[in-house]
Design a protein around this motif. Structure first.
Motif, short mmCIF file in Angstrom:
data_model
loop_
_atom_site.label_atom_id
_atom_site.label_comp_id
_atom_site.label_asym_id
_atom_site.label_seq_id
_atom_site.Cartn_x
_atom_site.Cartn_y
_atom_site.Cartn_z
N PRO A 221 6.60 -0.92 5.13
CA PRO A 221 6.75 0.14 6.12
C PRO A 221 5.60 0.88 6.04
CG PRO A 221 8.68 -0.06 4.64
CD PRO A 221 7.58 -0.85 3.94
N PRO A 222 5.42 1.31 7.54
CA PRO A 222 3.89 2.03 7.61
C PRO A 222 4.13 3.30 7.08
CG PRO A 222 5.15 1.94 9.69
CD PRO A 222 5.93 1.05 8.42
N LEU A 223 2.95 3.87 6.69
CA LEU A 223 2.65 5.13 6.18
C LEU A 223 2.07 6.24 7.07
CD1 LEU A 223 1.48 4.51 2.51
CD2 LEU A 223 3.58 5.19 3.26
N LEU A 224 1.38 5.84 8.16
CA LEU A 224 0.88 6.27 9.10
C LEU A 224 1.11 5.43 10.57
CD1 LEU A 224 -2.80 7.11 7.76
CD2 LEU A 224 -0.74 8.54 7.59
N GLU A 225 0.65 6.29 11.61
CA GLU A 225 1.21 5.43 12.96
C GLU A 225 0.35 4.34 12.91
OE1 GLU A 225 0.95 8.35 16.08
OE2 GLU A 225 2.45 9.59 15.34
N THR A 226 -0.96 4.17 12.63
CA THR A 226 -1.49 3.04 12.73
C THR A 226 -2.11 2.65 11.32
OG1 THR A 226 -3.78 4.36 13.30
CG2 THR A 226 -2.47 3.57 15.17
N GLY A 227 -2.70 1.29 11.26
CA GLY A 227 -3.05 0.71 10.07
C GLY A 227 -1.95 0.03 9.51
N VAL A 228 -2.40 -0.71 8.28
CA VAL A 228 -1.32 -1.65 7.94
C VAL A 228 -1.27 -1.90 6.21
CG1 VAL A 228 -0.49 -4.03 7.70
CG2 VAL A 228 -1.34 -3.37 9.98
N ILE A 229 -0.42 -1.85 5.64
CA ILE A 229 -0.38 -1.92 4.35
C ILE A 229 0.48 -3.21 3.89
CG2 ILE A 229 0.10 -0.93 1.91
CD1 ILE A 229 -1.82 0.70 3.51
N LEU B 56 -3.22 8.59 3.93
CA LEU B 56 -2.42 7.67 3.39
C LEU B 56 -2.11 7.99 1.81
CD1 LEU B 56 -4.20 4.25 4.41
CD2 LEU B 56 -1.87 4.92 4.70
N LEU B 57 -3.11 8.43 0.99
CA LEU B 57 -2.71 9.23 -0.42
C LEU B 57 -2.01 10.05 -0.32
CD1 LEU B 57 -6.46 8.84 -1.63
CD2 LEU B 57 -4.68 7.33 -2.29
N ASP B 58 -2.09 11.15 0.55
CA ASP B 58 -0.89 12.10 0.72
C ASP B 58 0.56 11.68 1.05
OD1 ASP B 58 -3.10 13.99 0.26
OD2 ASP B 58 -3.22 14.67 2.07
N ALA B 59 0.36 10.53 1.78
CA ALA B 59 1.78 9.94 2.02
C ALA B 59 2.41 9.20 0.96
CB ALA B 59 1.71 9.24 3.48
N LEU C 160 0.71 6.49 -0.98
CA LEU C 160 0.16 5.09 -1.14
C LEU C 160 0.00 4.72 -2.59
CD1 LEU C 160 -0.95 2.70 0.29
CD2 LEU C 160 -3.33 3.59 0.10
N PHE C 161 -0.74 5.44 -3.28
CA PHE C 161 -0.99 5.13 -4.76
C PHE C 161 0.38 5.42 -5.50
CE2 PHE C 161 -5.84 4.93 -5.09
CZ PHE C 161 -5.68 3.87 -4.00
N ARG C 162 1.11 6.55 -5.17
CA ARG C 162 2.46 6.65 -5.85
C ARG C 162 3.23 5.40 -5.90
NH1 ARG C 162 1.85 11.73 -3.23
NH2 ARG C 162 3.29 11.19 -1.91
N GLN C 163 3.22 4.68 -4.67
CA GLN C 163 4.36 3.83 -4.51
C GLN C 163 3.68 2.48 -4.99
OE1 GLN C 163 5.11 3.10 -0.31
NE2 GLN C 163 6.13 1.41 -0.38
N PHE C 164 2.25 2.28 -5.12
CA PHE C 164 1.72 0.87 -5.33
C PHE C 164 0.98 0.94 -6.81
CE2 PHE C 164 2.53 0.33 -0.75
CZ PHE C 164 3.19 -0.81 -0.73
N ASN C 165 0.30 2.17 -6.83
CA ASN C 165 -0.25 2.48 -8.16
C ASN C 165 -1.14 1.31 -8.79
OD1 ASN C 165 -0.90 3.61 -10.82
ND2 ASN C 165 0.78 2.63 -11.83
N PRO C 166 -2.26 0.94 -7.89
CA PRO C 166 -3.16 -0.11 -8.42
C PRO C 166 -4.15 0.26 -9.49
CG PRO C 166 -4.14 1.20 -6.62
CD PRO C 166 -2.58 1.71 -6.66
#
Length: 407
Positions: A61-69, A159-162, A164-170
């Motif tokens: 599911p997108p974290l920002l309006e554009t871009g892909v994870i 992305l980080l503020d939304a 990203l790393f809390r969700q996936f934790n690389p």
């Protein structure tokens, strides 16, 4: 992983990268023809999404309006946090292309002049390679197709503020950037501080205009602006330590429109680049003091706005050392070289503040290339053979780092 196995893995990935090379070239040229500026990358986002779905990879599911994870799940994963992230930026620049090849930008005033079309295509190529070897992956690979690298505050921090790393934790994040001054087939790495923090400077000097024949009856902001330009240059040579890289440049000046009229206002803009936060803060303080004091001495009023840009990009020394070894396995020892620190800036720095990783230069240059073939040039024309190298290298480093994390 023993040497025979890693050599075999490298050979198989190279063969696969060679097989898909024409397809990746086609993707890159499609993206290049249709450049989109920061946060406007709607078509590019759709292209990436459709391609990944065709590989059997469902974007998150997108974290920002554009871009892909998206996530590629390895079937040999043993630990939950065995995750390597790969990042590509997807936006273009507000620039009119002047090349004459057959896939030039179709959008007036927009161009992929920094290689983000190459980066996106390389990561899509790596996704295709990795999706076909999930049974060999000792963990998961996070694909980050990031918007808005070219426009502060950039796409990385949102992305980080939304989350990203809390969700996936690389455990590790890796990135690569086209560089025309590095020969195609080579990569350049730098341990520690690699790219500068950047801040934008905006000056407004207000005085009392008048007739140019009677400057004694005016408070001349042009003269004050000239002295401010001269004064701020001393900051680098007399405030910054000699061993600390720093740049202060005034790049734009606007004042008046007649040769015999002293204007009432001058506006200027420029940039400041530093490699550490202490010096960055000190120079900001000294800049404000200098501008204020010079203006006071000339009887004018000056305002300085400092817009914070990206932080310094600091590569993790251990990860960079491992990347040097892994890149050497794939490319050969002679094709992995040392890069000097650069005063350019990159919002990949935000990722490195949250996660160990490294960012390297991937060569797109040729020995006889035109001098105009530089980043942010309307004539930027990277060697497309780098697409094959970059796709394979991204896939190989992801697979190898997953195994390093398991050991």
């Amino acid at each position: 992983m023993n040497n025979d196995f890693s050599a075999g893995l490298a050979t198989r990935i190279k063969n696969r990268a060679s097989e898909i090379f024409p397809e990746i070239v086609s993707l890159r040229r499609d993206i290049h023809r249709h450049p989109e500026l920061s946060y406007e990358e709607v078509r590019t986002t759709a292209l990436i999404t459709d391609y990944l779905l065709g590989l059997g990879i469902t974007p998150e599911p997108p974290l920002l309006e554009t871009g892909v994870i998206a996530l590629i799940r390895g079937e040999r994963r043993e630990r939950k946090n065995n995750l390597v992230a790969l990042r590509a930026d997807i936006d273009a620049l507000p620039l009119t292309e002047e090349n004459r090849h057959g896939f030039c930008s179709l959008e007036s005033g927009k161009m992929h002049a920094c290689g983000h079309d190459m980066h996106t295509a390389m990561l899509l190529g790596a996704a295709k390679i990795l999706s076909g070897m999930k049974d060999e992956l000792g963990g998961d690979v996070l694909l980050i197709f990031q918007p808005a690298e070219e426009k502060a505050p950039g796409g990385a921090k949102p992305l980080l503020d939304a989350g990203l790393f809390r969700q996936f934790n690389p455990a590790i994040i890796l990135g690569q950037h086209c560089f025309p001054n590095v020969e195609t087939g080579k990569v350049a790495l730098c341990r520690g501080s690699f790219m500068a923090a950047t801040d934008e400077l905006y000056f407004t000097i207000s005085g009392q205009g008048g007739h140019a024949s009677a400057p004694h009856k005016a408070a001349d902001p042009v003269l004050a602006a000239a002295h401010i330009i001269t004064a701020v240059q001393y900051l680098v040579s007399r405030v910054a330590p000699p061993h600390e890289p720093a740049v202060v440049s005034i790049a734009s000046i606007h004042a008046g429109n007649a040769p015999n009229v002293i204007p009432g206002k001058v506006v200027m803009s420029g940039t400041m680049r530093t490699m550490n936060e202490e010096l960055r803060s000190l120079l900001k303080e000294k800049l404000r003091q200098t501008v204020s004091h010079v203006a006071e001495g000339f009887g004018v009023h000056a305002e300085l706005e400092i817009r914070n840009g990206y932080p310094a990009l600091v590569n993790d020394p251990q990860v960079t050392g491992q990347a040097w070894t892994v890149c050497s396995e794939y490319l050969g020892d002679s094709n992995v070289i040392q890069s000097e620190p650069l005063m350019t800036a990159e919002d990949f720095a935000y990722y490195l503040q949250e996660c160990p990783g490294t960012f390297w230069q991937i060569g797109t240059g040729t020995p006889d290339q035109e001098k105009s073939n530089t980043l942010h040039s309307s004539m930027f024309n990277p060697e497309e053979r780098a697409l094959e190298i970059g796709s394979g290298l991204f896939a190989y480093t992801a697979a190898r780092f997953l195994d390093l994390l398991r050991s």
